[in-house]
Structure formats: structure tokens, C-alpha cells
Motif scaffolding. Structure first.
Motif, PDB file in Angstrom:
ATOM      1  N   ASN A  66      15.213  -1.705   8.597  1.00  0.00           N
ATOM      2  CA  ASN A  66      15.901  -2.712   9.396  1.00  0.00           C
ATOM      3  C   ASN A  66      15.864  -2.318  10.869  1.00  0.00           C
ATOM      4  OD1 ASN A  66      18.659  -1.419  10.298  1.00  0.00           O
ATOM      5  ND2 ASN A  66      18.347  -0.809   8.167  1.00  0.00           N
ATOM      6  N   TYR A 108      15.441 -10.603   5.514  1.00  0.00           N
ATOM      7  CA  TYR A 108      16.594 -11.241   6.146  1.00  0.00           C
ATOM      8  C   TYR A 108      16.406 -11.261   7.666  1.00  0.00           C
ATOM      9  CZ  TYR A 108      19.517 -10.893   1.931  1.00  0.00           C
ATOM     10  OH  TYR A 108      20.044 -11.020   0.663  1.00  0.00           O
ATOM     11  N   PHE A 110      19.043 -11.671  11.014  1.00  0.00           N
ATOM     12  CA  PHE A 110      20.480 -11.645  11.268  1.00  0.00           C
ATOM     13  C   PHE A 110      20.784 -11.609  12.766  1.00  0.00           C
ATOM     14  CE2 PHE A 110      19.301  -7.170  10.942  1.00  0.00           C
ATOM     15  CZ  PHE A 110      20.024  -6.554  11.972  1.00  0.00           C
ATOM     16  N   MET A 128      23.756 -13.869   8.603  1.00  0.00           N
ATOM     17  CA  MET A 128      22.401 -13.593   8.127  1.00  0.00           C
ATOM     18  C   MET A 128      21.894 -14.711   7.230  1.00  0.00           C
ATOM     19  SD  MET A 128      23.160 -10.638   5.269  1.00  0.00           S
ATOM     20  CE  MET A 128      24.061  -9.647   6.455  1.00  0.00           C
ATOM     21  N   GLY A 130      18.364 -15.246   4.479  1.00  0.00           N
ATOM     22  CA  GLY A 130      17.252 -14.515   3.909  1.00  0.00           C
ATOM     23  C   GLY A 130      16.806 -15.065   2.574  1.00  0.00           C
ATOM     24  N   LYS A 131      15.748 -14.455   2.054  1.00  0.00           N
ATOM     25  CA  LYS A 131      15.212 -14.847   0.755  1.00  0.00           C
ATOM     26  C   LYS A 131      14.891 -13.608  -0.056  1.00  0.00           C
ATOM     27  CE  LYS A 131      11.976 -17.965  -1.533  1.00  0.00           C
ATOM     28  NZ  LYS A 131      10.992 -19.053  -1.371  1.00  0.00           N
ATOM     29  N   GLU A 132      15.254 -13.645  -1.349  1.00  0.00           N
ATOM     30  CA  GLU A 132      14.981 -12.556  -2.271  1.00  0.00           C
ATOM     31  C   GLU A 132      14.111 -13.071  -3.414  1.00  0.00           C
ATOM     32  OE1 GLU A 132      18.693 -10.940  -3.541  1.00  0.00           O
ATOM     33  OE2 GLU A 132      19.375 -10.507  -1.485  1.00  0.00           O
ATOM     34  N   GLN A 184      28.129 -12.770   0.633  1.00  0.00           N
ATOM     35  CA  GLN A 184      26.836 -13.441   0.521  1.00  0.00           C
ATOM     36  C   GLN A 184      26.890 -14.499  -0.582  1.00  0.00           C
ATOM     37  OE1 GLN A 184      24.799  -9.549  -0.046  1.00  0.00           O
ATOM     38  NE2 GLN A 184      23.280 -10.371   1.376  1.00  0.00           N
TER      39      GLN A 184
END
Length: 214
Positions: A66, A108, A110, A128, A130-132, A184
Motif C-alpha cells: 500500500n 482498493y 482510498f 475506500m 475496491g474490488k476483491e 466495510q
């Protein structure tokens, strides 16, 4: 490995790029699920033949990184990437095998608002998106079957925390203790959605978390 990466970055930034909280432009996070880390492990178990299992092998590897850049006095923008691989193999005494492989990756973006211009001692609020992605595969040579599961999660989140400078305790100018609480929520796609799951919610209390500022 995680500890060695942490120590190496702290030494490098402290000796070459040291800066106090008011001057710092860069940030790297250590200690939580989305921190900078790199590790791997492997293990093997022997069992009694009466169980019908000869060997049981396990392997795991993960990498995450990060970075955040200070674009304004109170604002930071950043990126998080992480991936993980888990493998297992069961060898039966008759020669059949069961292999399992799970892979995941996440990315992610942020933005962090700091309530003080001194980042080393500031309360902060992070938003934030994001995609997992997740893939699971299992193969059984005994009955010649393969099962696969793939799904993804689109995530939004908020985190609130406070940094505490560790300069007086450890003598390191730019290392801060940075506990936070994170919420989240994700919408699910792929096989998990087909199975009837619509969303996932997660609350995380990060107690062992450090921000490196330089």
C-alpha cells in the motif's frame, strides 16, 4: 518475512527520508489485513496408513502493498493491492489425490482526511472503494471430479483512527502507532450471488497497526 519487510522499510525511511508529521508526503501502512507484507509457508503431515491417507501437504503465500501520497495539507490519496494463494494436497494410500487451490486478489483506492496538519498526531477518516476476486478449485483423482467456485465482491468502506508518534518511545522520527476501526460493506457477484448471497458486511478493529510517514 513480514517483520523483516517492516524493519527494512523503517530503517531506510528513517535514515534517508526522515520527516516530521508536518512535512511528510508519503505513507506506508503495516500491521493490519491491508498492510504491506510478503510471506510464505509450507508444511507436510504424515498420518497412520489405517486412515487411508499417506501425506497431507499445505502451502500458503501472500503479498500485499500500500502507498498514500499527501496531495494537500489535510488530504492523502492512496492505493492498496493484495493477493494470496492457498494450496493443499491429500495423498491417499491407494494413490489417489485430492488437490485444493484457493486464490484471491484485491485492489482498493482510498482517500484520507487528516484533522491536523501534523500527521504524526492526527485523527483521520478514510473512505475506500475496491474490488476483491476469489477462485476456489478442488480436484479428486479418485472419482475424476473437479469443482470450481468463482466470485467477486465490490467493496466500500470507512475507517476512523488516531496516530500517535513513537519518536519519544523508540527514537524513530516517522513511525506512528495508528489504531483504527473500519467498516466495510460489499455487494457480491459470481457463484456466491447465484447461491443467494447478496451482500457482506465486515467490522474490523485494528489494534496492532503502524503508519510510516516520510
Amino acid at each position: 518475512m513480514k517483520f523483516l519487510v517492516f524493519v527494512a522499510v523503517v530503517i531506510f525511511s528513517s535514515s534517508i527520508l526522515a520527516a516530521d508529521g508536518k512535512e511528510a508526503k508519503h505513507q506506508v501502512i503495516f500491521g493490519n489485513d491491508l498492510s504491506t507484507s510478503w510471506s510464505g509457508s509450507s508444511s507436510k503431515a504424515k498420518t497412520d496408513d489405517s486412515l487411508g491417507i499417506k501425506d497431507f501437504d499445505l502451502g500458503n503465500g501472500n503479498f500485499s502493498i500500500n502507498y498514500a501520497y499527501r496531495v494537500a495539507t489535510h488530504l492523502q490519496l492512496g492505493l492498496i493491492y493484495a493477493s494470496e494463494l492457498d494450496k493443499s494436497e491429500i495423498k491417499r494410500t491407494n494413490g489417489d489425490k485430492i488437490k485444493n487451490e484457493d486464490t484471491s486478489s484485491m485492489i482498493y483506492l482510498f482517500a484520507t482526511y487528516n484533522f491536523s496538519e501534523n500527521l504524526s498526531e492526527s485523527f483521520y477518516l478514510t473512505a475506500m472503494v475496491g474490488k476483491e476476486n476469489y477462485e476456489e478449485e478442488s480436484k479428486d483423482t479418485g472419482n475424476a471430479t473437479t469443482s470450481e467456485v468463482e466470485y467477486d465482491v465490490n467493496v466500500v468502506g470507512l475507517a476512523f483512527g488516531k496516530r500517535f508518534s513513537l519518536k519519544s518511545l523508540l527514537g524513530i522520527e516517522n513511525l506512528t502507532y495508528s489504531p483504527s476501526i473500519m467498516f466495510q460493506r460489499g455487494t457480491v457477484g459470481g457463484d456466491l450471488e447465484d447461491a443467494g448471497v447478496e451482500s457482506l458486511t465486515k467490522v474490523t478493529l485494528d489494534i496492532v497497526k503502524f503508519d510510516l510517514l516520510f
